[in-house]
Scaffold this motif. Structure first.
Motif: not given
Length: 611
Positions: A241, A243, A385, A390, A395, A398, A402, A405, A407
């Motif tokens: 996953d 972001i 995502m 942000w 957040r 997420a 997720t 993830p 980032q």
């Protein structure tokens, strides 16, 4: 009517004390009626309600009880309240339990009629601790349900030998050179930290096993991956996953689209045996949905098919397209939710989900629709995502949807604007903006392409008419237009028929090539939107004559300090007038609210300060 609209209608009618809604009767027929609460998994709610509430009306007619689908959520469950006599409630509960394929829930005990009116307690805010629908047994049943589906294959990444040879120092240098990429796992819950895939430098390093994709990229005449692509591709191809936080125009679409192609081809269930799509891409506006679909067709890979669904067009055609068993569905949140609730979009075989421009979707109020759909998709899916900013809402989303993830931040986690665009702020009076705008438009060269952002539909219409009267080659797009007119406006500005696009924020996330100027005729209320707007030019790092010009009036002064921070971060010139306006706002605001914490509300106007 979508499930979300039904829930909102229920809330509204409950407040007004109405009892004529067949899906939500907020009053009891007599004081001896009992109330029973059930927490039902969201994937059964549509089945219980039925199209337009037909199932719930039939249930009430059959049992004599009132069945309320409330707006209270807890995880992946929704609270349903059954109101009526003991006999009617028991009958309704049995039918509800049968629809959810669960074992029987506790029924209301058969008690003699109460001699005095019974006081009914208000609905609980949280589910009872021993409620069956919140038990471990329910979770086990859910696991059994999803185990019927084929296993998802996620990892397709084979690291290129050149990438494998990179040292930690080399990796750090590459990330720094590529617009200061920062990678992290701040949402990880385990003590064991998994390594993050190394960045790539060339297309060959990413897709050397997929020559068909390399041919497409070479035809597009790209020289090298953008910063978000060089780090996102190895992460997504590894099945993790992700972001992605990067400025608009940074190549985010291809960052998630090409791994999606490989993901689809690598699944064990062939297309003809799979019911529904394998990939779902959600975007905030119709124009973005259409744009992403064009990218899918442009980089056509292995006979993968797609369709886009959004409001304002013939629903039958979209349903017919979904029945073709396409591989990718690209949808706006509202239409996606509608089609899912009606049973026209089958989502249980989706294994790869993308939320594009997640911050914009939350700003537009689509969080509830997004959550409803994600509840019905298998929890082992791969989730991506993408966002330009942000904020706390992204957040929160997420954290909910997720799993551990990676980032990827390109540039900074703070709110920043693209550095490839010259940003100019003109402090002026409201009455001066029109003359300033047309002075700028008259000075544009024949090769310039401009987007003028207006705060309201009425203002956009007015400016559009003025452009026509002045014989300026323009097009316009705003909410409420027919879909054909919106598409024609995009085509006109894209192919050069028009060089000026008058628009509201419906196009603030759209990729229109070769835009040289963005003019904020009305400054946006939120600074996130400012970042999205000026990102329409300077796309993919293009520099030169790209410029954003913002008209800033006294009504916008609450944003002055934040605008100064963004300008300074991008090494832009800050005017003396803007600094004075920021200082004045700070001085007057603090004077008005001396020892109080600054309230989170609409910024005060000059008149309100002195009232």
């Amino acid at each position: 009517m979508t499930l979300m609209k039904i829930c909102l209608q229920q809330m509204l009618e409950n407040k007004r004390g109405m009892d004529n809604n067949p899906c939500y009767n907020s009053s009891r027929k007599n004081t001896s009626d009992s109330v029973t609460e059930l927490w039902i998994e969201n994937r059964f709610i549509g089945k219980i309600i039925g199209k337009g509430g037909v199932n719930i009306r039939a249930l009430e007619r059959e049992t004599g009880a009132s069945v309320q689908v409330t707006n209270q959520l807890n995880g992946n469950k929704t609270l349903i309240s059954v109101i009526g006599s003991t006999k009617a409630s028991n009958k309704a509960i049995k039918i509800l339990v049968a629809k959810t394929k669960h074992s029987p829930a506790p029924l209301v005990p058969e008690l003699p009629p109460a001699p005095v009116p019974v006081i009914i307690e208000p609905l609980k805010k949280s589910p009872p601790k021993k409620d069956y629908f919140d038990s471990d047994e329910c979770l086990r049943e859910e696991e059994v349900y999803w185990s019927q589906f084929p296993e998802i294959k996620k990892n397709f990444y084979e690291e290129h030998p050149q990438v494998s040879a990179l040292t930690e120092k080399s990796v750090a240098q590459i990330r720094f050179m590529k617009s200061n990429i920062v990678v992290d796992r701040i949402m990880g819950k385990n003590d064991v930290v998994k390594p993050i895939a190394k960045p790539l430098l060339t297309f060959e390093q990413a897709f050397y096993n997929c020559p068909e994709i390399l041919v497409k990229l070479n035809k597009a005449k790209f020289h090298e991956p953008t910063p978000i692509q060089c780090q996102a591709w190895p992460i997504l191809l590894s099945g993790e996953d992700m972001i992605g936080i990067a400025q608009t125009g940074s190549g985010k679409t291809l960052a998630f689209l090409l791994p999606a192609f490989i993901h689809i081809e690598g699944q064990m269930t062939p297309n003809e045996e799979r019911r529904g799509p394998a990939v779902l891409i959600v975007a905030p506006t119709r124009e973005m949905v259409i744009q992403i679909n064009k990218e899918v067709n442009k980089y056509q890979y292995s006979a993968i098919t797609s369709c886009c669904v959004y409001g304002g067009v013939d629903r039958k055609k979209q349903v017919a397209a979904l029945q073709e068993n396409v591989d990718i569905v690209i949808a706006t949140p509202g239409k996606m939710n509608d089609l899912m609730n009606s049973g026209d979009l089958f989502i249980e075989n989706i294994t790869y989900v993308v939320l594009d421009e997640a911050d914009r979707m939350l700003d537009m109020g689509f969080e509830a629709q997004i959550r409803r759909v994600l509840y019905g998709i298998r929890p082992t899916r791969q989730t991506v995502m993408m966002s330009a900013t942000w904020p706390s809402g992204v957040r929160r989303l997420a954290a909910s949807y997720t799993k551990d993830p990676v980032q990827v931040y390109v540039g900074s986690r703070d709110l920043t604007a693209t550095h490839s665009v010259k940003q100019t702020c003109v402090v002026c009076k409201e009455s001066e903006k029109e003359n300033l705008l047309f002075d700028l438009l008259d000075k544009l060269s024949i090769n310039d392409k401009v987007i003028v952002f207006c705060g309201t539909k009425g203002k956009a219409v007015y400016i559009s008419v003025e452009c026509v009267m002045r014989r300026l080659p323009s097009a316009s797009i705003y909410g409420g237009m027919e879909q054909e007119d919106r598409e024609q406006a995009i085509n006109d500005i894209t192919d050069g028929t028009a060089s000026i696009l008058i628009a509201t924020d419906v196009v603030s996330s759209l990729d229109i090539g070769d835009v040289t100027h963005v003019i904020n005729y009305d400054f946006p209320k939120y600074m996130d939107e400012y970042v999205h707007r000026i990102g329409r030019t300077g796309r993919a790092g293009k520099t030169g004559e790209c410029e954003s010009i913002s008209f800033f009036t006294k009504d916008d002064w609450a944003n002055a300090s934040k605008l100064i921070e963004i300008l300074e971060e991008a090494s832009q010139e800050v005017s003396k007038n803007l600094c004075e306006l920021a200082e004045l706002y700070d001085k007057l605001y603090r004077k008005k609210n001396e020892d109080e914490v600054l309230p989170k509300r609409k910024p005060l106007t000059f008149a309100e300060f002195w009232s």
